[in-house]
Design a protein around this motif. Structure first.
Motif, PDB file in Angstrom:
ATOM      1  N   SER A  17       0.828  -1.201   0.000  1.00 53.39           N
ATOM      2  CA  SER A  17       0.000   0.000   0.000  1.00 53.39           C
ATOM      3  C   SER A  17       0.865   1.255   0.000  1.00 53.39           C
ATOM      4  CB  SER A  17      -0.897   0.037   1.241  1.00 53.39           C
ATOM      5  OG  SER A  17      -1.782  -1.049   1.282  1.00 53.39           O
ATOM      6  N   ARG A  19       0.086   5.799   0.213  1.00 54.39           N
ATOM      7  CA  ARG A  19      -0.861   6.907   0.223  1.00 54.39           C
ATOM      8  C   ARG A  19      -0.199   8.126  -0.388  1.00 54.39           C
ATOM      9  NH1 ARG A  19      -4.025  10.229   5.008  1.00 54.39           N
ATOM     10  NH2 ARG A  19      -1.933  11.088   5.349  1.00 54.39           N
ATOM     11  N   SER A  21      -0.317  12.122  -1.456  1.00 54.88           N
ATOM     12  CA  SER A  21      -0.897  13.382  -0.989  1.00 54.88           C
ATOM     13  C   SER A  21      -0.665  14.460  -2.035  1.00 54.88           C
ATOM     14  CB  SER A  21      -0.258  13.822   0.332  1.00 54.88           C
ATOM     15  OG  SER A  21      -0.450  12.870   1.356  1.00 54.88           O
ATOM     16  N   TYR A  79      -5.963  13.171  -1.241  1.00 57.36           N
ATOM     17  CA  TYR A  79      -5.216  11.935  -1.021  1.00 57.36           C
ATOM     18  C   TYR A  79      -5.650  10.863  -2.010  1.00 57.36           C
ATOM     19  CZ  TYR A  79      -4.417  14.164   3.507  1.00 57.36           C
ATOM     20  OH  TYR A  79      -4.082  15.050   4.503  1.00 57.36           O
ATOM     21  N   GLN A  81      -5.398   6.790  -1.457  1.00 56.39           N
ATOM     22  CA  GLN A  81      -4.972   5.592  -0.740  1.00 56.39           C
ATOM     23  C   GLN A  81      -4.979   4.435  -1.720  1.00 56.39           C
ATOM     24  OE1 GLN A  81      -3.945   5.128   2.549  1.00 56.39           O
ATOM     25  NE2 GLN A  81      -3.474   3.053   1.844  1.00 56.39           N
ATOM     26  N   ASN A  83      -4.241   0.460  -2.186  1.00 55.12           N
ATOM     27  CA  ASN A  83      -4.036  -0.834  -1.542  1.00 55.12           C
ATOM     28  C   ASN A  83      -3.944  -1.931  -2.602  1.00 55.12           C
ATOM     29  OD1 ASN A  83      -4.312   0.444   0.985  1.00 55.12           O
ATOM     30  ND2 ASN A  83      -6.531   0.126   0.983  1.00 55.12           N
TER      31      ASN A  83
END
Length: 114
Positions: A17, A19, A21, A79, A81, A83
């Motif tokens: 994963s 993230r 920004s 953001y 995210q 996964n």
């Protein structure tokens, strides 16, 4: 002057994963539609996920149920995210805001490899 600065990219193993920004200055995310795009080597830039002023989200079929777009209005930050990353997610990821003009960040590299 509008500036979008992405961060959070890197090298990750398949299944991992990250993230991303995107911090905005000179423009307010919540007042504009925005999104994340990506461009892999030798391919055209493609949309990954979008978010409207009302908070409605939309995803490319290839990332549905794996990626989540969101924004923090207080931080004026968007953001992504990510996964269950796959090698085919490898690309430069760009933040976009569709305001009076179309604004882009400089991009952040995501590499998914074992």
């Amino acid at each position: 002057q509008v500036q979008l600065v992405e961060s959070g990219g890197g090298l990750v193993q398949p299944g991992g994963s990250l993230r991303l920004s995107c911090v905005a200055s000179g423009i307010i995310f919540s007042f504009n539609n925005a999104g994340w795009y990506r461009q892999a080597p030798g391919k055209q830039r493609e949309v990954v996920a979008t978010i409207t002023t009302g908070g409605m989200t939309n995803y490319a079929d290839s990332v549905k149920d794996r990626f989540t777009i969101s924004r923090d209005n207080a931080k004026n930050t968007m953001y992504l995210q990510m996964n269950s990353l796959k090698p085919e997610d490898t690309a430069v990821y760009y933040c976009n805001v569709n305001g009076l003009s179309n604004y882009w960040g400089q991009g952040t590299q995501v590499t998914v490899s074992s």
